[in-house]
Design a protein around this motif. Structure first.
Motif, PDB file in Angstrom:
ATOM      1  N   ARG A   3       0.819  -1.223   0.000  1.00 38.46           N
ATOM      2  CA  ARG A   3       0.000   0.000   0.000  1.00 38.46           C
ATOM      3  C   ARG A   3       0.856   1.277   0.000  1.00 38.46           C
ATOM      4  NH1 ARG A   3      -4.403  -0.422   3.973  1.00 38.46           N
ATOM      5  NH2 ARG A   3      -5.483  -1.353   2.215  1.00 38.46           N
ATOM      6  N   ARG A   4       1.879   1.329   0.846  1.00 38.41           N
ATOM      7  CA  ARG A   4       2.736   2.524   0.944  1.00 38.41           C
ATOM      8  C   ARG A   4       3.440   2.805  -0.389  1.00 38.41           C
ATOM      9  NH1 ARG A   4       7.882   2.113   2.157  1.00 38.41           N
ATOM     10  NH2 ARG A   4       9.020   4.024   2.356  1.00 38.41           N
ATOM     11  N   ILE A   5       3.958   1.767  -1.007  1.00 36.39           N
ATOM     12  CA  ILE A   5       4.654   1.920  -2.292  1.00 36.39           C
ATOM     13  C   ILE A   5       3.649   2.281  -3.380  1.00 36.39           C
ATOM     14  CG2 ILE A   5       6.077   0.764  -4.036  1.00 36.39           C
ATOM     15  CD1 ILE A   5       7.548   1.416  -1.408  1.00 36.39           C
ATOM     16  N   ASP A   6       2.458   1.699  -3.330  1.00 39.82           N
ATOM     17  CA  ASP A   6       1.409   2.028  -4.295  1.00 39.82           C
ATOM     18  C   ASP A   6       1.094   3.520  -4.242  1.00 39.82           C
ATOM     19  OD1 ASP A   6      -0.737   1.305  -6.200  1.00 39.82           O
ATOM     20  OD2 ASP A   6      -2.081   1.759  -4.525  1.00 39.82           O
ATOM     21  N   GLU A   7       0.930   4.055  -3.034  1.00 34.17           N
ATOM     22  CA  GLU A   7       0.650   5.491  -2.885  1.00 34.17           C
ATOM     23  C   GLU A   7       1.807   6.343  -3.407  1.00 34.17           C
ATOM     24  OE1 GLU A   7      -2.086   7.250  -1.941  1.00 34.17           O
ATOM     25  OE2 GLU A   7      -3.065   5.300  -2.052  1.00 34.17           O
ATOM     26  N   VAL A  63      12.977   3.189 -11.157  1.00 33.21           N
ATOM     27  CA  VAL A  63      12.155   2.644 -12.243  1.00 33.21           C
ATOM     28  C   VAL A  63      12.937   2.630 -13.552  1.00 33.21           C
ATOM     29  CG1 VAL A  63      10.087   3.048 -13.658  1.00 33.21           C
ATOM     30  CG2 VAL A  63       9.956   3.244 -11.171  1.00 33.21           C
ATOM     31  N   ASN A  64      13.706   3.689 -13.830  1.00 35.57           N
ATOM     32  CA  ASN A  64      14.429   3.789 -15.103  1.00 35.57           C
ATOM     33  C   ASN A  64      15.706   2.966 -15.153  1.00 35.57           C
ATOM     34  OD1 ASN A  64      12.581   5.508 -16.296  1.00 35.57           O
ATOM     35  ND2 ASN A  64      13.614   7.332 -15.559  1.00 35.57           N
ATOM     36  N   LYS A  65      16.427   2.879 -14.048  1.00 34.42           N
ATOM     37  CA  LYS A  65      17.771   2.297 -14.090  1.00 34.42           C
ATOM     38  C   LYS A  65      17.920   0.964 -13.367  1.00 34.42           C
ATOM     39  CE  LYS A  65      19.586   5.904 -16.137  1.00 34.42           C
ATOM     40  NZ  LYS A  65      19.975   5.862 -17.507  1.00 34.42           N
ATOM     41  N   PRO A  69      13.656  -4.774 -16.821  1.00 38.42           N
ATOM     42  CA  PRO A  69      12.782  -4.187 -17.854  1.00 38.42           C
ATOM     43  C   PRO A  69      11.317  -4.625 -17.780  1.00 38.42           C
ATOM     44  CG  PRO A  69      14.857  -4.882 -18.817  1.00 38.42           C
ATOM     45  CD  PRO A  69      14.871  -5.352 -17.387  1.00 38.42           C
ATOM     46  N   GLN A  70      11.046  -5.907 -17.531  1.00 39.83           N
ATOM     47  CA  GLN A  70       9.646  -6.343 -17.500  1.00 39.83           C
ATOM     48  C   GLN A  70       8.889  -5.746 -16.327  1.00 39.83           C
ATOM     49  OE1 GLN A  70       9.803 -10.597 -17.427  1.00 39.83           O
ATOM     50  NE2 GLN A  70      10.325 -10.722 -15.275  1.00 39.83           N
ATOM     51  N   LEU A  71       9.574  -5.463 -15.223  1.00 38.69           N
ATOM     52  CA  LEU A  71       8.924  -4.821 -14.080  1.00 38.69           C
ATOM     53  C   LEU A  71       8.732  -3.330 -14.332  1.00 38.69           C
ATOM     54  CD1 LEU A  71      10.740  -6.508 -11.041  1.00 38.69           C
ATOM     55  CD2 LEU A  71       8.695  -7.262 -12.274  1.00 38.69           C
ATOM     56  N   SER A  72       9.710  -2.719 -14.955  1.00 38.97           N
ATOM     57  CA  SER A  72       9.621  -1.291 -15.276  1.00 38.97           C
ATOM     58  C   SER A  72       8.451  -1.017 -16.211  1.00 38.97           C
ATOM     59  CB  SER A  72      10.937  -0.824 -15.908  1.00 38.97           C
ATOM     60  OG  SER A  72      10.864   0.530 -16.253  1.00 38.97           O
ATOM     61  N   ARG A 103       4.028  -9.295 -11.240  1.00 38.77           N
ATOM     62  CA  ARG A 103       5.145  -8.403 -11.574  1.00 38.77           C
ATOM     63  C   ARG A 103       5.005  -7.059 -10.871  1.00 38.77           C
ATOM     64  NH1 ARG A 103       5.832  -9.436 -18.116  1.00 38.77           N
ATOM     65  NH2 ARG A 103       6.572 -11.583 -17.916  1.00 38.77           N
ATOM     66  N   LEU A 104       3.782  -6.570 -10.783  1.00 36.75           N
ATOM     67  CA  LEU A 104       3.554  -5.304 -10.089  1.00 36.75           C
ATOM     68  C   LEU A 104       3.936  -5.433  -8.616  1.00 36.75           C
ATOM     69  CD1 LEU A 104       2.567  -2.431 -10.542  1.00 36.75           C
ATOM     70  CD2 LEU A 104       0.256  -3.218 -10.025  1.00 36.75           C
ATOM     71  N   HIS A 105       3.555  -6.537  -7.992  1.00 36.15           N
ATOM     72  CA  HIS A 105       3.922  -6.768  -6.593  1.00 36.15           C
ATOM     73  C   HIS A 105       5.442  -6.918  -6.457  1.00 36.15           C
ATOM     74  CE1 HIS A 105       3.646  -7.977  -2.451  1.00 36.15           C
ATOM     75  NE2 HIS A 105       4.369  -9.047  -2.721  1.00 36.15           N
ATOM     76  N   GLU A 106       6.061  -7.646  -7.362  1.00 33.96           N
ATOM     77  CA  GLU A 106       7.515  -7.804  -7.335  1.00 33.96           C
ATOM     78  C   GLU A 106       8.211  -6.449  -7.478  1.00 33.96           C
ATOM     79  OE1 GLU A 106      11.001 -10.208  -9.787  1.00 33.96           O
ATOM     80  OE2 GLU A 106       8.900 -10.752 -10.095  1.00 33.96           O
ATOM     81  N   ALA A 107       7.667  -5.590  -8.343  1.00 34.14           N
ATOM     82  CA  ALA A 107       8.223  -4.240  -8.509  1.00 34.14           C
ATOM     83  C   ALA A 107       8.081  -3.440  -7.220  1.00 34.14           C
ATOM     84  CB  ALA A 107       7.537  -3.516  -9.666  1.00 34.14           C
ATOM     85  N   HIS A 108       6.935  -3.565  -6.543  1.00 35.45           N
ATOM     86  CA  HIS A 108       6.726  -2.878  -5.265  1.00 35.45           C
ATOM     87  C   HIS A 108       7.777  -3.322  -4.251  1.00 35.45           C
ATOM     88  CE1 HIS A 108       2.325  -1.308  -5.453  1.00 35.45           C
ATOM     89  NE2 HIS A 108       2.947  -1.137  -6.606  1.00 35.45           N
ATOM     90  N   GLU A 109       8.015  -4.630  -4.166  1.00 31.04           N
ATOM     91  CA  GLU A 109       9.009  -5.144  -3.231  1.00 31.04           C
ATOM     92  C   GLU A 109      10.402  -4.632  -3.581  1.00 31.04           C
ATOM     93  OE1 GLU A 109       8.328  -9.361  -3.605  1.00 31.04           O
ATOM     94  OE2 GLU A 109       7.057  -9.379  -1.813  1.00 31.04           O
TER      95      GLU A 109
END
Length: 120
Positions: A3-7, A63-65, A69-72, A103-109
């Motif tokens: 939730r915190r990362i989502d916000e 996010v950029n670096k 890539p698939q998570l970005s 993937r979205l959850h993995e990106a959040h982590e």
């Protein structure tokens, strides 16, 4: 999702990747253009954002670096693409709905870990 990362990602997208008034003179929401416009001084977002511009810059860099890539791609589609429906976003990412959210959850982590590492 975290939730915190989502916000934080919602506010990051709003601060740096959404069309808003004054976009033309701020270089379309580009962080470098915004820093140039402010003469390098980091200030709070212009729309009452709860994420400081330096924190948005950290997220932008991650996010950029740093994100694979698939998570970005999933992060950018989910938070920055307001013109497409969810099904279009999933098709663009080339995965199933379940994989999209995994993937979205993995990106959040990943982002949470990178931000924690910066603070430590």
């Amino acid at each position: 999702m975290i939730r915190r990362i989502d916000e934080m990602l919602k506010l990051w997208a709003e601060d740096l990747h959404s069309p808003h008034e004054g976009v033309a003179e701020l270089g379309g929401g580009n962080m470098i253009a915004m820093l140039m416009e402010c003469k390098g001084e980091l200030i709070r977002g212009t729309r009452g954002s709860r994420v400081l511009l330096d924190e948005s810059a950290d997220i932008e860099l991650i996010v950029n670096k740093h994100l694979p890539p698939q998570l970005s791609v999933v992060v950018r589609e989910h938070y920055c693409n307001h013109d497409s429906f969810l099904t279009q976003k999933i098709i663009y990412c080339g995965c199933s709905r379940k994989t999209y959210y995994e993937r979205l959850h993995e990106a959040h982590e990943y982002i949470a870990g990178m931000l924690m590492g910066k603070a430590a």
